[in-house]
Design a protein around this motif. Structure first.
Motif, short mmCIF file in Angstrom:
data_model
loop_
_atom_site.label_atom_id
_atom_site.label_comp_id
_atom_site.label_asym_id
_atom_site.label_seq_id
_atom_site.Cartn_x
_atom_site.Cartn_y
_atom_site.Cartn_z
N SER A 71 34.22 37.79 32.77
CA SER A 71 35.40 37.81 33.63
C SER A 71 34.18 35.81 33.05
CB SER A 71 34.91 37.64 34.81
OG SER A 71 33.80 37.84 35.12
N SER A 92 45.58 29.46 38.16
CA SER A 92 45.67 31.51 39.11
C SER A 92 46.39 32.14 38.42
CB SER A 92 46.29 30.27 41.19
OG SER A 92 45.61 29.38 40.95
N LYS A 93 45.41 33.30 39.19
CA LYS A 93 46.56 34.44 39.07
C LYS A 93 48.24 34.30 39.57
CE LYS A 93 45.78 39.82 40.51
NZ LYS A 93 45.19 40.73 41.13
N GLY A 94 48.61 35.17 39.02
CA GLY A 94 50.55 35.51 38.70
C GLY A 94 51.12 33.84 38.27
N GLU A 98 51.27 39.05 35.84
CA GLU A 98 50.32 39.88 35.83
C GLU A 98 49.28 39.77 35.02
OE1 GLU A 98 51.35 42.62 36.94
OE2 GLU A 98 53.25 41.76 37.55
N GLY A 100 46.10 37.41 35.20
CA GLY A 100 44.96 36.92 36.43
C GLY A 100 44.65 35.84 36.21
N ASP A 101 43.01 35.21 36.88
CA ASP A 101 43.25 33.56 36.68
C ASP A 101 42.54 33.42 35.35
OD1 ASP A 101 44.03 33.72 39.66
OD2 ASP A 101 41.61 34.39 40.15
N TYR A 116 41.61 33.70 29.83
CA TYR A 116 41.89 34.56 30.43
C TYR A 116 41.64 36.17 30.75
CZ TYR A 116 45.56 37.24 28.61
OH TYR A 116 46.07 37.90 26.81
N GLU A 118 41.94 39.25 33.17
CA GLU A 118 42.47 40.09 33.00
C GLU A 118 44.16 39.80 33.12
OE1 GLU A 118 41.84 40.45 37.88
OE2 GLU A 118 39.86 40.43 37.09
N THR A 120 47.78 42.65 33.30
CA THR A 120 47.45 44.35 33.92
C THR A 120 47.69 45.03 32.14
OG1 THR A 120 49.34 43.21 36.12
CG2 THR A 120 49.83 45.81 35.33
#
Length: 304
Positions: A71, A92-94, A98, A100-101, A116, A118, A120
């Motif tokens: 990160s 931003s996440k989303g 799926e 992340g930030d 990024y 992160e 899923t």
């Protein structure tokens, strides 16, 4: 700092039904999500939620996503990109399902990159507990993963410097106007690890996509893919053949919207201490199409 891989290629398509038939039934990708005018796919040996995004409405590249190992890499890349003179914004996440930030910026070649850490994890199709070598019921070509892309830029040398400074990429091969150290760069193949190239940049108009590629295992799989393309009436651009540059085995072809795809196998392992291969314009035909040793003009001029 570590950019691990190209995480996703997000492209526009003119007709979603035709595109879904191509990427699901011919290429063998698995649909993981659909919302609005976008459909998300992964390949069987990928574990993150998606690697290909199709957006209905036009043709060509929307953006690339790049996954980093830590990160903290996001802050470091933001700092480096800003120092290079690029404006960076936070995502931003989303914003991407799926994912992340992260950060988003437009490169000197006018391509949009998202970075990024992160995503899923939904797992590969063979799992991690005593996994089989491949899924029993592959569809079509059954590509295992997204591999790389080639974009065009008015100044490939600037993009070479940008990718080196911001992503810590290094060039494995180049086409230059001469063997001199200060020669102009016509094309560059760049990576962050041992993959022979994650992104290549060719002289041409800014913001354009030449192709994005899927990985295959060997010559046999490349030849089988070409047979399937003929069965499914997929327009083949070039191949099956070999590249001199990267030594990869390849077929280039087009999706129903005209975006160029590639299946790519082979190539050698890259290392930072391996001397870079340099090609000059007189040998470019051999470098791109090793067997024919002639360049097809449409190969460098047809872009989306």
């Amino acid at each position: 700092m570590a950019v691990m891989r190209m995480g996703y290629a997000h492209v526009r398509v003119t007709d979603m039904a035709e595109a879904k038939d191509h990427y699901a039934n011919t290429m063998g990708l698995y649909e993981t999500h659909s919302e609005g005018n976008k459909t998300y796919y992964k390949a069987w040996d990928e574990w993150d939620h998606h690697s290909v995004v199709l957006e209905e409405g036009g043709v060509g590249l929307v953006k690339f996503g790049w996954k980093v190992e830590y990160s903290s890499d996001l802050d470091e890349i933001e700092k480096r990109a800003t120092a290079f003179g690029v404006t960076v914004e936070r995502m931003s996440k989303g914003e991407n399902p799926e994912i992340g930030d992260g950060i988003r910026f437009t490169t000197p070649s006018d391509h949009v990159f998202e970075v990024y850490h992160e995503a899923t994890c939904i797992g590969t199709e063979v799992g991690t507990h005593n996994p089989d070598a491949f899924p029993r019921h592959l569809v079509g070509v059954g590509v295992p993963a997204l591999d790389h892309a080639l974009i065009t830029a008015e100044d490939p040398g600037l993009m070479d410097r940008f990718l080196t400074a911001v992503f810590d990429f290094y060039p494995t091969e180049r086409v230059q106007t001469s063997l001199d150290s200060d020669a102009d760069i016509i094309a560059t193949w760049m990576t962050s690890g041992n993959q022979i190239h994650q992104l290549a940049v060719l002289a041409g108009p800014n913001s354009k996509l030449h192709h994005f590629a899927f990985r295959l295992g060997d010559w046999v799989e490349v030849g089988r893919a070409a047979d399937l393309f003929s069965m499914d009436d997929v327009p083949i651009d070039i191949g099956p053949t070999r590249h001199g540059i990267t030594r990869g085995q390849t077929v280039y072809f087009f999706d129903p919207s005209g975006n160029r795809n590639e299946v790519f196998a082979g190539g050698y392992l890259a290392f930072r201490d391996r001397p870079m291969s340099v090609w000059t314009p007189d040998a470019l035909g051999k470098g791109v199409f090793y067997h024919a040793r002639e360049l097809n003009d449409a190969f460098t001029s047809v872009l989306t």
